[in-house]
Design an enzyme around this catalytic site. Sequence first.
Site, PDB file in Angstrom:
ATOM      1  CE  LYS A 271      -4.407  -1.245   2.068  1.00  0.00           C
ATOM      2  NZ  LYS A 271      -4.791  -0.523   3.978  1.00  0.00           N
TER       3      LYS A 271
ATOM      4  CD  GLU B 120       0.168   0.648  12.459  1.00  0.00           C
ATOM      5  OE1 GLU B 120      -0.262  -0.578  12.646  1.00  0.00           O
ATOM      6  OE2 GLU B 120       0.077   1.051  11.639  1.00  0.00           O
TER       7      GLU B 120
ATOM      8  NE  ARG C  81      -3.393  -4.804   2.981  1.00  0.00           N
ATOM      9  CZ  ARG C  81      -2.308  -4.553   2.418  1.00  0.00           C
ATOM     10  NH1 ARG C  81      -2.679  -4.787   0.933  1.00  0.00           N
ATOM     11  NH2 ARG C  81      -1.358  -3.521   2.575  1.00  0.00           N
TER      12      ARG C  81
ATOM     13  CG  ASN D 293      -7.916  -1.158   7.980  1.00  0.00           C
ATOM     14  OD1 ASN D 293      -6.879  -0.488   7.732  1.00  0.00           O
ATOM     15  ND2 ASN D 293      -8.786  -1.601   6.729  1.00  0.00           N
TER      16      ASN D 293
END
Length: 371
Positions: A146, A188, A244, A248
């Site tokens: 991305k 993260e 995926r 998020n």
Amino acid sequence: MKTIKISLKSNNERGYAIEIRDGLLGKLPAFLAKMHKTQRLFVLTDSNVKKLYGRSLFQGLLSHSLDAWLIDIPAGEQSKNANLVDLLHTQLLENGVRRDSLVIALGGGVVGDIAGYVAATVLRGISFIQIPTTLLAQVDSSVGGKVGIDHPLGKNLIGAFHQPSAVYIDPTVLRLLPDREYRSGLAEVVKIAAALDASFFRFLERNASKINRKEIRVISEIIPRSIQLKAGVVMKDERESGLRKVLNLGHTIGHAVETASNYGLRHGEAVAIGMAAESKIARDIGLLNATDFDKLSRLMKALRLPTSFPRLVNRKRFFMSLGEDKKSVGGLARFVLLERIGCTAMGIDEPNPFIESVFASRPSRPKRLHS
Ligand SMILES: NC(=O)c1ccc[n+]([C@@H]2O[C@H](COP(=O)([O-])OP(=O)(O)OC[C@H]3O[C@@H](n4cnc5c(N)ncnc54)[C@H](O)[C@@H]3O)[C@@H](O)[C@H]2O)c1
Ligand SMILES: [Zn+2]
């Protein structure tokens, strides 16, 4: 040296390797000289990383007779904008970029995202490699393809899927990483563990004090484990049409908080705040049990991650960004919520009262989503 192979379901030819090794950066010029002898190389970095590693990488490339250019952008999220992309396109075109040229992204997630986007768009797309230098970029942003920039209306709204042809990770560059950036990367890592792997989550719980001391043995385990988990998801769903989306977690509220703070928060800090708020919503609607909610809160506290909305978050901008989130449907924010540690429920739409309540940090009324 650890090598993780990424093979993409949609097209195996576009698979690539992620190499992880202490001291790798110093060896890269000789290595790249073998692979990219005839190509023009554009090293894109930021003003901080240029001083720390950019100049020496560039000198190393020149000393191996490579045709290399070094271009730097101002450090920080503000650089992820369309004007800078235009400027970088111009610099590449003026310096003879060709279809077989290579962009080398050396830096954190900001450099990776913008350099990848420039590589994806110049001459309809040229190859690029990632040399991530922040923990966040090493565990997350350099993997998955991305790339993109921000728009005044929100975070990462302009972009593309453009896979790197290789990723080179040298964990030793984290030694000089400021503590705030290190913790931003840890957010993260916690997200990946909470969303995907209860045993990795327990590893983080057991090793929290070592992680806080930045013990290299533990970090060297965290990096490949995070990548493996993210890669496992990306390989099944490169373009985020389903699975995926689990990555998020914390990002619906996180992106809105980041935008509404006018990027005064680091990306990982906003994700941590988003994860805390979204897990409260998950608990309050009866999806996430209290024990797992407490575990997540405790781990985030142990790793000194922020969990509440700071003052600099502008309320009006926050709710506006939330409605403009890429995942929103009909102006209704769409969440990936935690069901238990290691497992998420996807695509749950939440009415605003719940978000209002986390924003105001008032205790919210428990209510089931489906009764
Ligand atoms: N593409 C994706 O899948 C993806 C995933 C997560 C995050 N992101 C993006 O990543 C960005 C955040 O990345 P970041 O947290 O790496 O921020 P960043 O790139 O701004 O880097 C943070 C700071 O650390 C400095 N720095 C970098 N490496 C260093 C080193 N080794 N030693 C000392 N200083 C160093 C940088 O100059 C910068 O000032 C956000 O824009 C976010 O949207 C993208
Ligand atoms: Zn993120």
